[in-house]
Design an enzyme around this catalytic site. Sequence first.
Site, PDB file in Angstrom:
ATOM      1  N   HIS A 161      -9.638   1.518   4.951  1.00  0.00           N
ATOM      2  CA  HIS A 161      -8.373   1.735   5.671  1.00  0.00           C
ATOM      3  C   HIS A 161      -8.610   2.733   6.800  1.00  0.00           C
ATOM      4  CE1 HIS A 161      -4.271   2.817   6.596  1.00  0.00           C
ATOM      5  NE2 HIS A 161      -3.889   1.742   5.936  1.00  0.00           N
ATOM      6  N   GLU A 208      -6.932   5.113   7.895  1.00  0.00           N
ATOM      7  CA  GLU A 208      -6.650   6.519   7.555  1.00  0.00           C
ATOM      8  C   GLU A 208      -7.859   7.142   6.867  1.00  0.00           C
ATOM      9  OE1 GLU A 208      -3.001   5.822   5.403  1.00  0.00           O
ATOM     10  OE2 GLU A 208      -2.020   5.213   7.272  1.00  0.00           O
ATOM     11  N   LYS A 256       0.087   4.224  -0.346  1.00  0.00           N
ATOM     12  CA  LYS A 256      -0.552   5.446   0.174  1.00  0.00           C
ATOM     13  C   LYS A 256      -0.254   6.608  -0.783  1.00  0.00           C
ATOM     14  CE  LYS A 256      -0.288   3.340   4.685  1.00  0.00           C
ATOM     15  NZ  LYS A 256      -0.164   3.463   6.145  1.00  0.00           N
ATOM     16  N   GLY A 313       2.257   2.412  10.715  1.00  0.00           N
ATOM     17  CA  GLY A 313       3.243   3.467  10.515  1.00  0.00           C
ATOM     18  C   GLY A 313       3.921   3.909  11.804  1.00  0.00           C
ATOM     19  N   SER A 348       3.172  -1.994  10.477  1.00  0.00           N
ATOM     20  CA  SER A 348       4.616  -2.104  10.720  1.00  0.00           C
ATOM     21  C   SER A 348       5.164  -3.511  10.473  1.00  0.00           C
ATOM     22  CB  SER A 348       4.970  -1.604  12.126  1.00  0.00           C
ATOM     23  OG  SER A 348       4.591  -0.237  12.259  1.00  0.00           O
ATOM     24  N   GLU A 395      -5.682  -4.569  10.623  1.00  0.00           N
ATOM     25  CA  GLU A 395      -4.646  -3.565  10.825  1.00  0.00           C
ATOM     26  C   GLU A 395      -4.929  -2.792  12.108  1.00  0.00           C
ATOM     27  OE1 GLU A 395      -2.646  -2.577   6.842  1.00  0.00           O
ATOM     28  OE2 GLU A 395      -4.318  -1.198   7.081  1.00  0.00           O
ATOM     29  N   ASN A 408       0.875  -1.174   0.000  1.00  0.00           N
ATOM     30  CA  ASN A 408       0.000   0.000   0.000  1.00  0.00           C
ATOM     31  C   ASN A 408       0.914   1.226   0.000  1.00  0.00           C
ATOM     32  OD1 ASN A 408      -1.854   2.017   0.466  1.00  0.00           O
ATOM     33  ND2 ASN A 408      -2.396   1.353   2.542  1.00  0.00           N
TER      34      ASN A 408
HETATM   35  P1  PGA Z   1       2.655   0.307   7.653  1.00  0.00           P
HETATM   36  O1  PGA Z   1       1.201   0.551   6.996  1.00  0.00           O
HETATM   37  O2  PGA Z   1       3.147  -0.999   7.124  1.00  0.00           O
HETATM   38  O3  PGA Z   1       3.490   1.473   7.175  1.00  0.00           O
HETATM   39  O4  PGA Z   1       2.460   0.295   9.125  1.00  0.00           O
HETATM   40  C1  PGA Z   1       0.316  -0.510   6.796  1.00  0.00           C
HETATM   41  C2  PGA Z   1      -0.968   0.012   6.202  1.00  0.00           C
HETATM   42  O5  PGA Z   1      -1.430   1.099   6.618  1.00  0.00           O
HETATM   43  O6  PGA Z   1      -1.570  -0.625   5.322  1.00  0.00           O
END
Ligand code: PGA
Length: 253
Positions: free
Chosen positions: A93, A95, A10, A171, A211, A165, A8
Site C-alpha cells: 500500500h 501509505e 487502515k 483519501g 476515493s 491505487e 481496508n
Molecule cells: P480511500 O482509500 O478509499 O479512503 O481513498 C483507499 C485505500 O487506500 O485503499
Amino acid sequence: MRNIVAGNWKSNKLMGEAQEWMDGMAGWLASHEGVEVMVGAPAPYLATLASAAPDGLHILAQNVSAEGHGAHTGEFTADMLKSCGVAGAIVGHSERRARFGDTDDKVKAKVQALVDEGLQAVFCCGETLEEREAGRQEEVVHAQLKAAVLELPVDALDCVVVAYEPVWAIGTGKTATSAQAQDMHAAIRGWLTESFGAEKAEGVAILYGGSCKPSNAAELFGQADINGGLIGGAALNPTDFQGVLAGHPELKG
Ligand code: PGA
C-alpha cells in the site's frame, strides 16, 4: 474471472466496532453473491474476526513480514496468518511504501511469503500526482509490478490480486475518472498477459482504489478491466460498503 470488493480499515476501529461492522454485514452477505467480499483489519483483531466472520467474508491483514520465523520483534509471518484463518494480506500500500519502509524488495518478499502459504496477496501499485503529471504513470506501475510479481511462478498468480491505487486519489476525495482507471487497468492486464500468458492474466482480479464510494462505484466497476475495488473511507460502515458493492455489475441478490 474473479470479482472482488475489499475494504481496508487502515488504523481505525476498536475491537467492539469491528465486531459491530461484521454484524452489520452478516445479513447482507447471506443474501448476495457473485462478488468476493474481503476486509483488511488491524492486526490485533485478526484471529478473533477470522474465527467469527460470517460466511462470505474473508479477513485480510494489512501487512505481513518479509522475514520468516525468528528474532524479528513485532513482525508476523504469513504462516501465522494462515494458522489464524486469515485469507491473506494487503501488501505494498502506498501509505506503507511512503512512510513505513516498504521498498520494492520488501514488497516482493511479502508477496512471495503469502503465495508460498497459498494466501491471497492484494498487491497495491500506483503513481503519485507528480508522476502522473509527467505522463509516467504506466512506467511507474509496470516497474512496481516487475519488481514484485514478475519472478513469481505462473501458478502463484492464482493467489495474486492487483489493486491499482493512484496515490493522488487515496483519501483525497479525488477519484480517477473511469477512463483514466480503465486505461491503467488495461495496461496492467497487458503487462500480466505479456509476462504470464493470456489465460492467467484474465484470471487476475484488478481492483481500483482511491476515493471509490457508492456514488462512483458503478461507473468504475462497469469498465472492462476493473474487477472490483479496494475501499478505504467508504468501507468504514456497512451501509456505505454495501453501497459500493451494489455498484458491481456481477453482484446478485
Ligand atoms: P480511500 O482509500 O478509499 O479512503 O481513498 C483507499 C485505500 O487506500 O485503499
